[in-house]
Design a protein around this motif. Structure first.
Motif, PDB file in Angstrom:
ATOM      1  N   VAL A 101       0.840  -1.203   0.000  1.00 14.63           N
ATOM      2  CA  VAL A 101       0.000   0.000   0.000  1.00 14.63           C
ATOM      3  C   VAL A 101       0.872   1.250   0.000  1.00 14.63           C
ATOM      4  N   ARG A 102       2.013   1.176   0.663  1.00 11.82           N
ATOM      5  CA  ARG A 102       2.916   2.332   0.652  1.00 11.82           C
ATOM      6  C   ARG A 102       3.439   2.603  -0.761  1.00 11.82           C
ATOM      7  N   GLU A 103       3.709   1.558  -1.524  1.00  6.25           N
ATOM      8  CA  GLU A 103       4.144   1.752  -2.902  1.00  6.25           C
ATOM      9  C   GLU A 103       3.018   2.331  -3.757  1.00  6.25           C
ATOM     10  N   GLU A 104       1.798   1.866  -3.533  1.00  7.93           N
ATOM     11  CA  GLU A 104       0.649   2.457  -4.233  1.00  7.93           C
ATOM     12  C   GLU A 104       0.506   3.930  -3.875  1.00  7.93           C
ATOM     13  N   PHE A 105       0.696   4.234  -2.601  1.00  6.98           N
ATOM     14  CA  PHE A 105       0.590   5.621  -2.132  1.00  6.98           C
ATOM     15  C   PHE A 105       1.605   6.514  -2.853  1.00  6.98           C
ATOM     16  N   LYS A 106       2.807   6.031  -3.001  1.00  4.51           N
ATOM     17  CA  LYS A 106       3.847   6.834  -3.656  1.00  4.51           C
ATOM     18  C   LYS A 106       3.548   7.077  -5.134  1.00  4.51           C
ATOM     19  N   SER A 107       2.787   6.184  -5.749  1.00  2.00           N
ATOM     20  CA  SER A 107       2.488   6.356  -7.173  1.00  2.00           C
ATOM     21  C   SER A 107       1.145   7.055  -7.412  1.00  2.00           C
ATOM     22  N   HIS A 108       0.465   7.445  -6.356  1.00  2.00           N
ATOM     23  CA  HIS A 108      -0.838   8.094  -6.503  1.00  2.00           C
ATOM     24  C   HIS A 108      -0.668   9.520  -7.027  1.00  2.00           C
ATOM     25  N   LYS A 109      -1.640   9.992  -7.802  1.00  2.00           N
ATOM     26  CA  LYS A 109      -1.530  11.322  -8.408  1.00  2.00           C
ATOM     27  C   LYS A 109      -1.522  12.438  -7.365  1.00  2.00           C
ATOM     28  N   ASP A 110      -2.156  12.199  -6.203  1.00  2.00           N
ATOM     29  CA  ASP A 110      -2.188  13.212  -5.132  1.00  2.00           C
ATOM     30  C   ASP A 110      -1.199  12.887  -4.014  1.00  2.00           C
ATOM     31  N   TYR A 111      -0.127  12.203  -4.383  1.00  2.00           N
ATOM     32  CA  TYR A 111       0.853  11.767  -3.383  1.00  2.00           C
ATOM     33  C   TYR A 111       1.390  12.939  -2.565  1.00  2.00           C
ATOM     34  N   GLN A 112       1.814  14.005  -3.225  1.00  2.00           N
ATOM     35  CA  GLN A 112       2.433  15.126  -2.511  1.00  2.00           C
ATOM     36  C   GLN A 112       1.449  15.788  -1.541  1.00  2.00           C
ATOM     37  N   LYS A 113       0.193  15.897  -1.957  1.00  2.00           N
ATOM     38  CA  LYS A 113      -0.808  16.532  -1.096  1.00  2.00           C
ATOM     39  C   LYS A 113      -0.997  15.736   0.191  1.00  2.00           C
ATOM     40  N   TYR A 114      -1.168  14.416   0.051  1.00  2.00           N
ATOM     41  CA  TYR A 114      -1.400  13.607   1.241  1.00  2.00           C
ATOM     42  C   TYR A 114      -0.119  13.427   2.052  1.00  2.00           C
ATOM     43  N   LYS A 115       1.003  13.406   1.367  1.00  2.72           N
ATOM     44  CA  LYS A 115       2.277  13.296   2.070  1.00  2.72           C
ATOM     45  C   LYS A 115       2.474  14.496   3.011  1.00  2.72           C
ATOM     46  N   ARG A 116       2.178  15.687   2.527  1.00  5.02           N
ATOM     47  CA  ARG A 116       2.262  16.879   3.372  1.00  5.02           C
ATOM     48  C   ARG A 116       1.368  16.735   4.611  1.00  5.02           C
ATOM     49  N   ARG A 117       0.154  16.309   4.353  1.00  7.09           N
ATOM     50  CA  ARG A 117      -0.816  16.195   5.442  1.00  7.09           C
ATOM     51  C   ARG A 117      -0.365  15.193   6.499  1.00  7.09           C
ATOM     52  N   TYR A 118       0.080  14.019   6.050  1.00 10.59           N
ATOM     53  CA  TYR A 118       0.487  12.986   7.002  1.00 10.59           C
ATOM     54  C   TYR A 118       1.777  13.364   7.727  1.00 10.59           C
ATOM     55  N   GLU A 119       2.692  14.044   7.038  1.00 11.04           N
ATOM     56  CA  GLU A 119       3.923  14.498   7.696  1.00 11.04           C
ATOM     57  C   GLU A 119       3.633  15.537   8.770  1.00 11.04           C
ATOM     58  N   ASP A 120       2.703  16.447   8.483  1.00 16.15           N
ATOM     59  CA  ASP A 120       2.324  17.444   9.492  1.00 16.15           C
ATOM     60  C   ASP A 120       1.744  16.771  10.730  1.00 16.15           C
ATOM     61  N   ASP A 121       0.859  15.794  10.509  1.00 19.36           N
ATOM     62  CA  ASP A 121       0.250  15.084  11.636  1.00 19.36           C
ATOM     63  C   ASP A 121       1.303  14.300  12.429  1.00 19.36           C
ATOM     64  N   LEU A 122       2.257  13.698  11.703  1.00 15.89           N
ATOM     65  CA  LEU A 122       3.307  12.933  12.358  1.00 15.89           C
ATOM     66  C   LEU A 122       4.194  13.823  13.218  1.00 15.89           C
ATOM     67  N   LEU A 123       4.624  14.951  12.700  1.00 18.57           N
ATOM     68  CA  LEU A 123       5.469  15.856  13.483  1.00 18.57           C
ATOM     69  C   LEU A 123       4.724  16.386  14.699  1.00 18.57           C
ATOM     70  N   HIS A 124       3.436  16.627  14.551  1.00 13.91           N
ATOM     71  CA  HIS A 124       2.631  17.080  15.687  1.00 13.91           C
ATOM     72  C   HIS A 124       2.628  16.031  16.795  1.00 13.91           C
ATOM     73  N   LEU A 125       2.486  14.756  16.423  1.00 14.21           N
ATOM     74  CA  LEU A 125       2.508  13.682  17.416  1.00 14.21           C
ATOM     75  C   LEU A 125       3.887  13.556  18.056  1.00 14.21           C
ATOM     76  N   ILE A 126       4.958  13.656  17.262  1.00 12.02           N
ATOM     77  CA  ILE A 126       6.320  13.574  17.803  1.00 12.02           C
ATOM     78  C   ILE A 126       6.561  14.694  18.817  1.00 12.02           C
ATOM     79  N   ASP A 127       6.141  15.913  18.466  1.00 12.41           N
ATOM     80  CA  ASP A 127       6.302  17.040  19.386  1.00 12.41           C
ATOM     81  C   ASP A 127       5.577  16.790  20.701  1.00 12.41           C
ATOM     82  N   LYS A 128       4.357  16.264  20.626  1.00  7.57           N
ATOM     83  CA  LYS A 128       3.587  15.991  21.843  1.00  7.57           C
ATOM     84  C   LYS A 128       4.261  14.913  22.688  1.00  7.57           C
TER      85      LYS A 128
END
Length: 285
Positions: free
Chosen positions: A77-104
């Motif tokens: 599924v991660r490989e499918e995610f990387k090849s998705h047309k909206d990969y960059q949009k969702y990647k930004r979103r998930y990275e923001d959520d991940l950093l927020h959790l790390i900070d907490k």
């Protein structure tokens, strides 16, 4: 059989047998709640660190913000995610959520260390020579005593400190490294596309709208409750006023009847002077 299926699901996704056409027509697999979004962007704190924290948590300790992750970590599924047309949009979103959790998670650890130091300074908790407080992971632990023979030959009272080799310490070391890594990733991003910004604002606006609707409904309920209480209070005051008016009229009516009865009794009773005066007037005639 079930173990093999679970392994294939984790590696290739639950729709691994679905045709490419049906996959393209349906919702992307990575957007389903079954899959860990943090794993898709490279790091899931709950996979190992979350489980380690939970295993060491005492019965009455609060749960950590980094909870054990029970979602699928699928390479396919991660490989499918990387090849998705909206990969960059969702990647930004998930990275923001991940950093927020790390900070907490790191802030939670630092608060725990500060709390232990404050308890020690105030004399609430006592730390002896054997006690240690790790400022990386927030764990308070004791050094192990060395064997008698070692103490006699080498003079060391305690065994070497092996806490830095523990899984929980290594997990927090990695968490802090990932904080630096994802801060740099987010800082070095190219400017966000307008469509992506609009989608993100739409998502935030939707959540704000839902919260606003809930607040308005709550305020409306509170206003209706206050109005009902005010109406009941006015009705109670009116009923008490009506009762007082009736009581006052009843007392006034009772007084008037009493006054009339007293007047009749006074007329019925004649004084001796009045009787003598009446007899004298009758003889004079």
């Amino acid at each position: 059989m079930n173990r093999n299926k679970a392994l294939l699901d984790a590696l290739m996704g639950t729709n691994r047998n679905t045709s490419k056409k049906n996959k393209a027509d349906g919702e992307p697999e990575f957007k389903k709640d079954d899959y860990c979004k943090f794993f898709l962007v490279g790091y899931c704190p709950g996979k190992t660190l979350g489980r380690e924290i939970e295993s060491m948590r005492a019965e009455f300790d609060p749960k950590s913000v980094i909870a054990p992750c029970n979602k699928l970590h699928s390479i396919g599924v991660r490989e499918e995610f990387k090849s998705h047309k909206d990969y960059q949009k969702y990647k930004r979103r998930y990275e923001d959520d991940l950093l927020h959790l790390i900070d907490k998670g790191i802030r939670e650890c630092e608060d725990k260390v500060a709390r232990e130091k404050r308890r020690h300074a105030e004399g609430i908790a006592v730390m002896i020579d054997q006690d240690r407080l790790c400022e990386v992971c927030g764990l308070k632990y004791k050094l192990r005593f060395a064997d008698i023979n070692v103490r006699e030959t080498e003079g060391g009272k305690y065994k070497p400190d092996i806490h830095p080799e523990s899984d929980i310490h290594k997990g927090y070391v990695k968490l802090r490294e990932k904080q630096v890594e994802y801060e740099k990733i987010i800082k070095d991003r190219p400017p966000e596309e307008k469509d992506d910004r609009d989608d993100r604002e739409k998502d935030r606006g939707g959540s704000r709208t839902r919260r606003g609707d809930e607040d308005r409904r709550s305020r409306r309920r509170s206003h209706d409750d206050r109005r009902s209480r005010d109406d009941r209070s006015r009705d109670n005051r009116r009923s008490r006023g009506d009762r007082r008016s009736r009581d006052d009229r009843s007392r006034d009516h009772g007084r008037s009847r009493g006054d009339r009865r007293n007047g009749n009794r006074d007329r019925g009773r004649r004084s001796p002077d009045e009787d003598r005066g009446r007899r004298y007037r009758s003889r004079s005639r």
